[in-house]
Design an enzyme around this catalytic site. Structure first.
Site, short mmCIF file in Angstrom:
data_model
loop_
_atom_site.label_atom_id
_atom_site.label_comp_id
_atom_site.label_asym_id
_atom_site.label_seq_id
_atom_site.Cartn_x
_atom_site.Cartn_y
_atom_site.Cartn_z
N GLY A 30 -2.07 8.02 5.02
CA GLY A 30 -0.89 7.33 4.51
C GLY A 30 0.23 8.29 4.14
CG ASP A 89 -7.08 8.40 0.54
OD1 ASP A 89 -5.94 8.31 1.06
OD2 ASP A 89 -8.08 7.81 1.00
CB ALA A 91 -4.20 4.08 -4.29
CG ASP A 92 -2.49 0.20 -0.29
OD1 ASP A 92 -1.50 0.69 0.28
OD2 ASP A 92 -3.63 0.20 0.21
CE LYS A 102 -8.06 5.05 -0.40
NZ LYS A 102 -6.71 5.21 0.19
N GLY A 104 -4.11 -0.17 2.93
CA GLY A 104 -2.82 -0.61 3.47
C GLY A 104 -2.60 -0.06 4.87
CD GLU A 111 -7.94 5.32 3.26
OE1 GLU A 111 -6.87 5.89 3.49
OE2 GLU A 111 -8.00 4.14 2.86
C1 5RP Z 1 -4.65 3.76 4.04
C2 5RP Z 1 -4.55 3.79 2.57
C3 5RP Z 1 -3.39 4.51 1.99
O1 5RP Z 1 -3.86 5.55 1.19
C4 5RP Z 1 -2.60 3.53 1.18
O2 5RP Z 1 -2.21 2.46 2.02
C5 5RP Z 1 -1.36 4.17 0.55
O3 5RP Z 1 -0.49 4.54 1.57
P1 5RP Z 1 0.96 5.12 1.24
O4 5RP Z 1 0.76 6.39 0.50
O5 5RP Z 1 1.58 5.27 2.60
O6 5RP Z 1 1.68 4.07 0.42
O7 5RP Z 1 -5.37 3.28 1.84
O8 5RP Z 1 -5.71 2.94 4.47
#
Ligand code: 5RP
Length: 237
Positions: A30, A89, A91-92, A102, A104, A111
């Protein structure tokens, strides 16, 4: 700072604070994980980090690591032995107890495997990801075997969820994950217990994994959360 600059700041800050030479390192997916990956690449190129054994959580991450010269392994590699020292990592959504949603980017399966195989775990988010309750605003992704789309949808609706098949952009039909499955995005209209749901959702036949990350079951999950603020500061909790 705009949101991209905040993501850049928080990703780099977490790497500088936590990544040490010799680590077996899970790398997330992400737009907030990418600056962290780039920072690892920079530090390796400068010789300030050495012997990093990276395990990527998605196709996107593989490509970024390849472009940055970061040595790649899998959890099954002899050098990794199924256990990571640290995963970083994005997160959403993150709630006040540091539980999160998570997936998104559709990479929730690897993950979660990486998260629960890591001795320590860091989330990098900008302040827009903070939420009182999970699953009300950002939909929780569920990775599902495509043949089970309708029965799983019915089971999820029975649990009170609104269910939407994730559609691809610039390709007709659904998003297909790195593992050949589909994603059902589910949203609730009133607060749910994410710990109970993380376990419950995986009991539905056809569900491969769900996007609640709470440490349900016996896996310790005590993430350190790095929160980037638009004022240019990074808070950790
Ligand atoms: C991907 C994820 C991402 O870590 C999550 O969507 C956050 O993404 P971003 O930093 O682009 O907002 O879980 O599967």
């Amino acid at each position: 700072m705009n949101q991209n600059e905040t993501k850049e700041l928080v990703g780099r800050t977490a790497v500088d604070a936590l990544v040490k030479s010799g680590m077996k390192l899970g790398l997330g997916t992400g737009s907030t994980a990418l600056p962290a990956i780039r920072r690892v690449g920079e530090l390796l190129a400068e010789g300030r980090l050495t012997n990093i054994f990276a395990v990527p959580t998605s196709f996107q991450t593989v490509i970024e690591c390849e472009n940055r010269g970061i040595p790649l392994f899998t959890l099954n590699s002899k050098e990794i032995g199924g256990k990571l020292d640290l995963t970083i990592d994005g997160a959403d959504e993150v709630d006040p107890q540091n539980r999160c949603v998570k997936g998104g980017g559709g990479a929730l399966l690897l993950e979660k495997i990486a998260a629960y195989a890591s001795s320590s775990y860091a989330l990098v988010v900008d302040e827009s990801k903070l939420a009182e309750n999970l699953g009300l605003s950002f939909a929780v992704p569920i990775e599902v075997v495509s043949e089970a789309r309708i029965p799983v949808t019915m089971a999820l609706e029975k649990l009170g969820a609104e269910v939407k098949l994730r559609e691809a952009l610039r390709k007709a039909g659904p998003v297909v994950t790195d593992h050949g499955n589909i994603i059902l995005d589910i949203r609730f209209t009133s607060p749910v217990d994410p710990v109970a749901f993380e376990k419950e959702l995986n009991l539905i036949p056809g569900v491969v994994e769900n996007g609640f990350f709470t440490g349900a079951s016996k896996y310790p999950f005590k993430p350190r959360v790095f929160i980037g603020h638009s004022g240019g500061t990074v808070e950790t909790r």
